[in-house]
Design an enzyme around this catalytic site. Structure first.
Site, mmCIF file in Angstrom:
data_model
loop_
_atom_site.group_PDB
_atom_site.id
_atom_site.type_symbol
_atom_site.label_atom_id
_atom_site.label_comp_id
_atom_site.label_asym_id
_atom_site.label_seq_id
_atom_site.Cartn_x
_atom_site.Cartn_y
_atom_site.Cartn_z
ATOM 1 N N SER A 144 -15.517 -37.113 26.869
ATOM 2 C CA SER A 144 -14.497 -37.930 27.505
ATOM 3 C C SER A 144 -15.124 -39.103 28.255
ATOM 4 O O SER A 144 -16.237 -38.995 28.779
ATOM 5 C CB SER A 144 -13.705 -37.056 28.485
ATOM 6 O OG SER A 144 -12.434 -37.596 28.746
ATOM 7 N N TYR A 157 -3.657 -46.342 36.731
ATOM 8 C CA TYR A 157 -4.167 -47.684 36.492
ATOM 9 C C TYR A 157 -3.066 -48.549 35.869
ATOM 10 O O TYR A 157 -1.935 -48.103 35.694
ATOM 11 C CB TYR A 157 -5.444 -47.622 35.662
ATOM 12 C CG TYR A 157 -6.526 -46.813 36.361
ATOM 13 C CD1 TYR A 157 -6.885 -47.119 37.678
ATOM 14 C CD2 TYR A 157 -7.146 -45.730 35.752
ATOM 15 C CE1 TYR A 157 -7.851 -46.375 38.354
ATOM 16 C CE2 TYR A 157 -8.115 -44.981 36.427
ATOM 17 C CZ TYR A 157 -8.454 -45.309 37.722
ATOM 18 O OH TYR A 157 -9.394 -44.573 38.396
#
Length: 370
Positions: A22, A182
């Site tokens: 990841s 975000y």
């Protein structure tokens, strides 16, 4: 045969197993440019046994960084800094290399986590953050600047330019960061998005900008290379973004050509209440996979090979992604293959490390020497 070590195809990319490293922020860049730390980090985990390694959130403009130490890809200098690092990884590893493109939005201009992680004021070297609406991440912080049409176009173009630079670098796949509070997640979530124009209000309107950015990146990146999208499947807050809306987004992304959805969660508010536990986000990946019919990647406190195998074998997700588990055990893929009867690639310099009980772990049965 192990489900985790079955191959999978994502568009034109053929992967030998279902393990992804990841993307993990390292907060170690200088003016957005990768450093020797990134050389160490990327080249180490490219040999983890995972089929694909995803470079950390790579920001598309300077004010889109989370911290002053965050990685970027917005000019020739940031592109050039990555080139020798990727060349070394290609030389010695066979893992596909993906990159996560990101913009921090209102969570930008922050100190590194080990420096407290709080917003850096303008008076102390911070920068003016931007967001869908002039709503701060938490009470008491300076408000971000609400993006106008020119700002939206600038950022969309910045994603496109970063995608083109990534292709020039030989990146095999892209992932758009639409999670963790975000910018793209901020547009999706009613917690952060208070707009009254075509980008706010209804679910269709809140999805509009993330889909526009996805379309622009998809059009700029070669058709044979896959593009995925990371979501926060829930804000863990009443009145926020939730799984039902995520499934609708996934359906739309499928129509727009998405190749995978990573099912993460949270990040848009410090008021979130997350029930942490092994595989706590796996049900999100399963629901998205079943309801939207897209490839999903499960992530979040997946640390044991047998657990990863169960997730893939049961159809809960098509792949698993590990972050902290890979930092703790940079050869996690090797150990998973040994436990589950799979095979991984290792360079010949490492063949002698193959345990006597797993003589075909690397697909090599002999190692001569004197």
């Amino acid at each position: 045969m192990s489900a985790l070590f079955q191959p999978i195809e994502l568009r034109g990319l053929k992967l030998p197993n279902r393990i992804l490293v990841s993307p993990m922020c390292q907060y170690s860049a200088v003016d957005g440019a990768a450093t020797d730390w990134h050389f160490t980090h990327i080249n180490s985990l490219a040999l983890s046994g995972a089929a694909m390694f995803c470079i950390e959130a790579t920001h598309v403009e300077a004010i889109g960084r989370i911290t002053p130490g965050c990685l970027g890809l917005w000019n020739d200098a940031t592109e050039a800094a990555l080139r020798p690092i990727l060349a070394a990884a290609r030389k010695y590893a066979k893992a596909a290399i993906a990159m996560q493109l990101a913009h921090a939005g209102r969570k930008g201009s922050s100190h590194r986590p080990w420096e407290g992680g709080q917003l850096i004021p303008l008076s102390e070297g911070g920068w003016q953050t931007v967001a869908p609406s002039a709503v701060p991440q938490k009470e008491g912080e300076a408000a971000p600047m609400a993006l106008d049409d020119a700002g939206l176009a600038r950022i969309r173009d910045a994603f496109v330019q970063a995608a083109r630079r990534a292709d020039r670098l030989g990146i095999d796949a892209l992932e758009l960061h639409g999670a963790h509070g975000y910018l793209l997640h901020e547009f999706l979530s009613p917690i952060a998005n208070k707009r009254t124009d075509r980008y706010g209000g209804s679910l269709e309107n809140r999805m509009r900008y993330p889909l526009e950015v996805f379309d622009a990146v998809r059009a700029a990146f070669p058709d044979h290379k896959p593009v995925g999208f990371r979501v926060s499947a829930t804000d863990w807050l009443e009145g926020g973004w939730d799984l039902a809306q995520t499934i609708e987004l996934a359906k739309q992304l499928k129509k727009h050509g998405v190749d995978w959805i990573v099912a993460s969660s949270g990040g848009v508010s410090p008021l979130q209440k997350i029930p942490l536990g092994p595989g706590y986000q796996v049900p999100f990946a399963k629901a998205i996979r079943e309801e939207a019919g897209v490839n999903t990647i499960a992530v979040g406190l997946i640390t044991e090979p047998k657990h990863a195998e169960e997730i893939v074998a049961s159809g809960s997700a098509d792949m698993v992604a590990l972050a902290r588990g890979m930092l703790y055990d940079p050869r996690w893929g090797w150990h998973a293959a040994a436990a589950l009867g799979g095979q991984v690639y290792a360079p010949p310099q490492y063949w002698r490390s193959q345990p006597s009980t797993h003589k075909t772990l690397f697909g090599a049965t002999t190692f001569g020497g004197r």
